[in-house]
Design an enzyme around this catalytic site. Structure first.
Site, mmCIF file in Angstrom:
data_model
loop_
_atom_site.group_PDB
_atom_site.id
_atom_site.type_symbol
_atom_site.label_atom_id
_atom_site.label_comp_id
_atom_site.label_asym_id
_atom_site.label_seq_id
_atom_site.Cartn_x
_atom_site.Cartn_y
_atom_site.Cartn_z
ATOM 1 N NE ARG A 90 -3.422 2.310 2.259
ATOM 2 C CZ ARG A 90 -4.404 2.858 1.557
ATOM 3 N NH1 ARG A 90 -5.096 2.129 0.715
ATOM 4 N NH2 ARG A 90 -4.703 4.127 1.704
ATOM 5 C CG ASP A 119 -13.665 13.862 11.150
ATOM 6 O OD1 ASP A 119 -14.386 13.705 12.154
ATOM 7 O OD2 ASP A 119 -14.042 13.606 9.993
ATOM 8 C CG HIS A 171 -11.633 -1.051 12.362
ATOM 9 N ND1 HIS A 171 -12.100 -0.466 13.519
ATOM 10 C CD2 HIS A 171 -10.918 -0.110 11.720
ATOM 11 C CE1 HIS A 171 -11.672 0.791 13.563
ATOM 12 N NE2 HIS A 171 -10.961 1.029 12.488
HETATM 13 N N1 GLN Z 1 -15.547 11.687 8.950
HETATM 14 C C1 GLN Z 1 -14.597 10.709 8.550
HETATM 15 C C2 GLN Z 1 -15.316 9.459 8.093
HETATM 16 O O1 GLN Z 1 -16.334 9.160 8.579
HETATM 17 C C3 GLN Z 1 -13.661 10.350 9.658
HETATM 18 C C4 GLN Z 1 -12.619 9.377 9.213
HETATM 19 C C5 GLN Z 1 -11.582 9.052 10.235
HETATM 20 O O2 GLN Z 1 -11.739 9.335 11.384
HETATM 21 N N2 GLN Z 1 -10.507 8.446 9.829
HETATM 22 O O3 GLN Z 1 -14.843 8.741 7.254
#
Ligand code: GLN
Ligand code: ZN
Length: 746
Positions: free
Chosen positions: A507, A591, A686
């Protein structure tokens, strides 16, 4: 005085290794074909280095997946559960990424880079022994090209300290010593580079004692250079000066290597790692040469070498393929191959050697780049600079306290107890990716594209209302990546065409280049979010990426402080926050997924980082009205050592990863009396598994055992973009069901 490189990238300038690996995993090429691609790449990379005049060229910096995993194999530390796999290459890949019958080993970030290593799983009862056929083969290959290589190894202490250990870690290091000794004696005719970057991370007295012991033992009969990087390690250097090592490779980009004199006085050679291995801006060649010359006034120059600060693994290969990049920006950056040239020219200048015509050209271009960078209108924007210098305390604080704000917000937003929401993204299907690609390539019109995205938003709003979620999102369908989406719309941020950097295994990522003063020429998200809001009476959450995350996942300019760049970014995103608010959006999430990983490695630098990082978040979020609710999201669960900083962000609601950590982290929020509202993820996104209503009822009850009901939000762990609709729909339905059941029982 020689030139060296700590390590070279291996994925290939056209990502040849990535493609070969993925073809092999898909059964499309044979193992021999994979290995021959790998061997071609090694040779190509050695020749590049040889032609560039690098004296110490590494073997064993190459890896089919990861060097830590290679070290696990080299020490015969393969966990038992893989022993049934006969073929050693397939066993290796099963460890790296799992297969039908084997769970993969864990991976985690290599210090504070975006490279991930495979975490070794070791215990006292393992039969460690040297397995060095890989290294021997690579040495033979290099020798065929007339190269006498330096051999790269990861040191015993770093290896163990970065492992998951069962039993006594120090005993394991003892046990590994004779194995390392045997390996080193095999290669005693070569220069050996042993990486011990662990020592830049606040080693304690016991670690240092161990360091002395290990290198007294290993270095007595070998040419060992210990390499540390990403920070300075003066304590370790002082200790290593007392051992029989031949020298050290130090990172002069990150650190203040005050102990160089001690090392040289003890007869050690010192590598001056002055060319940045983890950022892409051109080195100021003359300045670097002058710096090293300065050093030679107090230490003998034949004890010094010139090299990269760390492995060049963390930068892309070559500018050769950047055919579409703005010529000015291109002149300001150098990738791995261009960095080799920088190392050579600095070395020649320090030694007062005559420059070839080609080198003269490189030096001239370099001087030109350094000078245009100082004044270019593409970089410098006085309006942005003035905004940053005119920031006042008021810009960094909300107008009223959380207690007052939250009252207004609850009244205004009318959400029930245990409000439900999601983190933002919804499934990114192959059709959606194709839609964005078609738009980008001009296959479909803007109007067509927008209409199709809006259809998806409409469906999602309807779905969320049907299952009765309280605070809705628009789904982020228009975004490829949470950093790239914003980077592409910001002034001062550029993208490369081929700037791939290995993130893990096959990746690669292409980090944005923050090259100039950052501003936001126009709205970035308002159209989508206000469209989504127009479809519902429920609050629609605006969704933005925070300034710290933007920086931590980019190549950040090095001609001003990170703080200044972060404040510029914060103001640019604040403009979007204000535009959303003006468009009637009442809840805005910013975020900060990468806040935690951006922490400096050394404790003495944490305060400074927290100060600019938290201030940046506050600049972004503080100018809104008290009744506008600010959310933030963080995808991790270790908060114990950063609680003060999290509190200081002064967000109204924080959503965090929790589903995999049995609520232990919530106790920290409770003990500290966290003032804001909290959405601890109630299920793990996940995994493809659909959590049942019953188990989420239990999960919510467990949360309520720790946190006061009126503070708790109900949401998944993270965004849903990697999941499928078939998983997302029932999972969220169950989540809302579970919430309702718990509400009834209150
Ligand atoms: N708002 C983003 C999402 O839902 C947050 C992603 C993240 O925290 N990595 O994908
Ligand atoms: Zn997340």
């Amino acid at each position: 005085m020689a030139t060296y490189v700590i390590g070279f990238p291996r994925i290939g300038e056209q990502r040849e290794l990535k493609k070969a690996l993925e073809a092999y995993w898909a059964g499309k090429i044979t193992q021999d074909e994979l290995k021959s691609t790998a061997s071609d790449l090694r040779k190509r990379h050695w020749i590049y280095q040889k032609n560039a005049g690098i004296d110490m060229i590494s073997v064993n910096d190459f890896s089919l997946y990861d060097n830590m995993l290679d070290t696990t194999v080299m020490l015969n530390a393969t966990p038992k559960r893989y022993k049934d796999i006969k073929d050693c290459t397939d066993r290796y890949f099963a460890m790296a990424r799992g297969d039908d019958n084997h769970k993969a080993m864990e991976m985690t970030k290599w210090f504070n880079t975006n490279y991930h290593y495979i975490v070794p799983e070791i215990n006292e009862n393992m039969d460690f022994e040297p397995h060095i056929s890989k290294i021997k083969e690579e040495i033979a290959e290099a020798k065929e090209l007339g190269i006498t290589p330096k051999i790269n190894l990861i040191g015993a202490i770093t290896f163990v300290r970065l492992s998951k250990v069962e039993g006594d870690a120090d005993k394991i290091i003892e046990k590994l010593l004779p194995v390392y000794k045997e390996i080193i004696s095999e290669f005693k005719d070569y220069t050996i580079q042993i990486d011990e970057p662990y020592f830049v991370t606040n080693p304690n007295a016991k670690d240092l004692e161990l360091l002395e012991k290990v290198y007294n033992e290993l270095a007595s009969d070998a040419n060992i250079f210990v390499a540390t990087y990403f920070e300075h390690s003066n304590e370790a250097n002082e200790v290593l000066a007392k051992t029989p090592i031949k020298g050290m490779f130090l990172d002069f980009v990150a650190g203040n290597e005050n102990s160089i004199k001690t090392l040289v006085q003890a007869g050690k050679e010192v590598g001056i790692g002055i060319v940045n291995g983890r950022n892409v801006w051109v080195n100021d060649i003359e300045k670097s040469a002058a710096f090293v010359k300065g050093l030679t006034e107090t230490v003998e120059s034949d004890k010094l070498h010139i090299g990269s600060s760390c492995s060049l693994l963390h930068v892309p290969y070559t500018l050769k393929y950047e055919t579409k990049m703005d010529e000015d920006i291109k002149s300001w950056i150098s990738y791995a191959l261009e960095k080799l040239d920088e190392i050579r020219v600095i070395n020649k200048l320090v030694k007062n050697e005559k420059l070839s015509e080609a080198d003269k050209e490189i030096l001239e271009a370099n001087k030109e780049a350094i000078s245009t960078r100082k004044t270019s209108g593409k970089i410098h924007d006085t309006i942005v600079q003035d905004r940053v210098s005119n920031l006042t305390d008021k810009d960094k604080h909300r107008s009223v306290s959380f207690e007052e704000r939250i009252k207004l917000q609850r009244e205004n937003l009318k959400y029930p107890v245990l409000p439900t929401t999601t983190i933002g993204s919804f499934p990114q299907t192959p059709e959606l990716r194709k839609l964005r690609r078609d738009y980008k390539n001009g296959v479909i019109s803007e109007e067509d594209y927008k209409n199709q995205i809006k259809e998806m938003i409409k469906d999602l709003v309807k779905f969320q209302e049907e299952i009765d979620i309280d605070v809705l999102v628009h789904g982020e369908f228009e975004r490829n990546d949470m950093v790239e989406y914003f980077g592409e719309q910001l002034q001062g941020v550029a993208f490369s065409k081929n700037g791939w950097v290995q993130s893990y295994g096959s990746r690669c990522v292409k980090p944005p280049l923050i090259f100039g003063d950052v501003s936001r020429p126009k709205d970035m998200t308002v159209e989508w979010i206000s469209y989504a809001q127009s479809l519902t009476n429920r609050p629609m959450k605006g969704m933005l990426t925070g300034p710290v995350t933007m920086l931590n996942w980019s190549f950040v300019r090095d001609d001003q402080s990170r703080r200044t760049t972060a404040y510029q970014m914060a103001l640019a995103i604040r403009d979007e926050v204000e535009a959303l608010e003006a468009a009637g959006i009442k809840v805005i999430q910013v975020d900060e997924a990468a806040l935690r990983e951006g922490y400096p490695l050394r404790n003495d630098k944490r305060g400074e980082y927290e100060d600019w990082a938290i201030t940046s978040f506050r600049i972004t979020t503080s100018s809104v009205k008290p009744e506008t609710q600010i959310h933030t999201h963080m995808c991790y669960s270790e908060f114990s050592d950063i609680m003060d900083a999290i509190e200081d962000m002064d967000a109204d609601v924080i959503s965090i990863e929790n589903a995999r950590s049995d609520n232990s982290l919530l106790k920290i929020f409770k003990e500290r009396g966290y003032k804001g509202e909290i959405g601890p993820g109630v299920y793990d996104i996940h995994s493809p598994r659909i959590p049942s209503t019953e188990e989420m009822v239990e999960q919510i009850k467990a949360i309520l055992n720790v946190l006061p009901t009126e503070k708790v939000w109900i949401n998944p762990d993270c965004g849903l973009k990697t999941r499928k609709w078939e998983e997302v729909k029932p999972s969220l339905k169950n989540m809302v069901e579970a919430t309702k059941e718990v509400r009834k029982s209150l």
